[in-house]
Design an enzyme around this catalytic site. Structure first.
Site, PDB file in Angstrom:
ATOM      1  N   PRO A  88     -12.301 -16.382 -11.058  1.00  0.00           N
ATOM      2  CA  PRO A  88     -13.465 -16.694 -12.061  1.00  0.00           C
ATOM      3  C   PRO A  88     -14.262 -15.339 -12.543  1.00  0.00           C
ATOM      4  CG  PRO A  88     -13.742 -18.131  -9.958  1.00  0.00           C
ATOM      5  CD  PRO A  88     -12.423 -17.153  -9.925  1.00  0.00           C
ATOM      6  N   GLU A 115     -13.115 -21.597  -2.774  1.00  0.00           N
ATOM      7  CA  GLU A 115     -14.060 -21.069  -1.616  1.00  0.00           C
ATOM      8  C   GLU A 115     -14.204 -19.680  -1.366  1.00  0.00           C
ATOM      9  OE1 GLU A 115     -11.450 -23.099  -1.298  1.00  0.00           O
ATOM     10  OE2 GLU A 115     -11.841 -24.629  -0.059  1.00  0.00           O
ATOM     11  N   ARG A 153       5.829 -17.220 -23.186  1.00  0.00           N
ATOM     12  CA  ARG A 153       6.168 -17.709 -24.765  1.00  0.00           C
ATOM     13  C   ARG A 153       6.416 -16.508 -25.950  1.00  0.00           C
ATOM     14  NH1 ARG A 153       2.385 -18.166 -28.334  1.00  0.00           N
ATOM     15  NH2 ARG A 153       3.307 -20.257 -29.358  1.00  0.00           N
ATOM     16  N   ASP A 168       1.241 -17.068 -34.502  1.00  0.00           N
ATOM     17  CA  ASP A 168       0.217 -18.101 -33.732  1.00  0.00           C
ATOM     18  C   ASP A 168      -1.324 -17.572 -34.004  1.00  0.00           C
ATOM     19  OD1 ASP A 168       2.026 -18.887 -32.108  1.00  0.00           O
ATOM     20  OD2 ASP A 168       1.625 -17.329 -30.545  1.00  0.00           O
TER      21      ASP A 168
HETATM   22  N1  ADE Z   1      -9.807 -19.863  -9.974  1.00  0.00           N
HETATM   23  C1  ADE Z   1     -10.898 -20.630 -10.047  1.00  0.00           C
HETATM   24  N2  ADE Z   1     -11.740 -20.748 -11.551  1.00  0.00           N
HETATM   25  C2  ADE Z   1     -10.860 -19.836 -12.136  1.00  0.00           C
HETATM   26  C3  ADE Z   1     -11.212 -19.618 -13.840  1.00  0.00           C
HETATM   27  N3  ADE Z   1     -11.764 -19.954 -14.273  1.00  0.00           N
HETATM   28  N4  ADE Z   1     -10.049 -18.504 -13.863  1.00  0.00           N
HETATM   29  C4  ADE Z   1      -9.142 -18.010 -13.203  1.00  0.00           C
HETATM   30  N5  ADE Z   1      -8.994 -18.308 -11.848  1.00  0.00           N
HETATM   31  C5  ADE Z   1      -9.923 -19.304 -11.384  1.00  0.00           C
END
Ligand code: ADE
Length: 258
Positions: A88, A115, A153, A168
């Site tokens: 994230p 975690e 794809r 696309d």
């Molecule tokens: N792992 C947890 N959340 C994520 C996200 N938003 N993007 C990529 N990997 C993740």
């Protein structure tokens, strides 16, 4: 293309793979996807892949050594072009990144866990870290799957020619145009005349106008970056001059029915 996916939850990835275009691309040999269970690369008989965080705190952190061994295994036949940590905190994955990666031969995805992943994975093992959006998933498996789908794809032959990726959304920096099918009228909303009665050129210019208007209304960030042509400006100006209804506004997407 060869894709290796390293995960502590292989079933989460394996169940998604056989479906849709991805399944077709695997069957026709366009892509080979190998899923590696990180537990198989643990050094102890308990197949440990995580341990508590140094300094305390809740949760468990993915250990670096099983990941290092799995990468070494995945690299035996060919050196990966990219080793991608799903994260994230990573760079936002977008269509441009998908195009870039679709030109490579060998990708490795490391699925993180919410975690945490030992920071040395990011620092010493991964070449890239990508996020699929500003929200936190319980694990990186859905994120890896999303990225793999978007990349595969784009590989030559993965889509039928009727579904060419050059059409696309985002391929030219604009959102896609709206599509309609039968019936002619649904809940009082009719199929636009241009699509029913128009010739090829009228359909093309109607679609382009919708792309321009949609992108301008819904995604000012894309609008600021896209290259519009003199023809596009003319299309927008003459639609405004003729008061062509702008049907697709932000309101329509963001809850006009609420
Ligand atoms: N792992 C947890 N959340 C994520 C996200 N938003 N993007 C990529 N990997 C993740």
């Amino acid at each position: 293309m060869l894709i290796d996916i390293l995960t502590v939850a292989p079933q989460m990835v394996e169940t998604a793979l056989p479906h849709s275009i991805l399944g077709r691309a695997i069957d026709s040999g366009i892509v080979r996807i190998q899923v590696h269970d990180l537990h198989d690369y643990a050094a102890d008989r308990h197949r440990t892949t995580d341990s508590p965080p140094c300094g305390g705190g809740g949760g468990m952190v993915l250990k670096p050594e099983p990941i290092e061994r799995a990468i070494a295994h995945a690299s035996r036949l060919s050196q990966p072009d990219r080793i991608i940590l799903t994260d994230p905190q990573g760079v936002r994955f977008d269509q441009e990144a998908a195009f870039e990666m679709a030109c490579l031969d060998h990708l490795v995805f490391i699925c993180g866990r919410y975690e945490g992943v030992d920071e040395r994975v990011r620092l010493t093992l991964a070449s890239h870290a990508y996020s699929i959006g500003d929200y936190v998933l319980t694990g990186g498996e859905p994120a890896a799957w999303v990225m793999v789908d978007a990349i595969v794809r784009l590989l030559p032959g993965a889509l039928g020619c009727a579904e060419a990726p050059s059409r696309d959304s985002f391929a030219d920096g604009l959102l896609d145009y709206p599509q309609f099918t039968r019936p002619r009228s649904f809940r009082g909303v009719g199929v636009p005349d241009a699509l029913l009665d128009g010739g090829h050129r009228e359909v093309e210019s109607w679609r382009r106008l919708q792309q321009l208007r949609r992108t301008r209304a819904l995604r000012p960030d894309l609008w600021a970056r896209c290259d519009i042509t003199a023809d596009d400006v003319h299309l927008l100006e003459s639609a405004a001059a003729h008061r062509c209804p702008q049907r697709y506004t932000e309101k329509e997407y963001a809850g006009a029915r609420s």
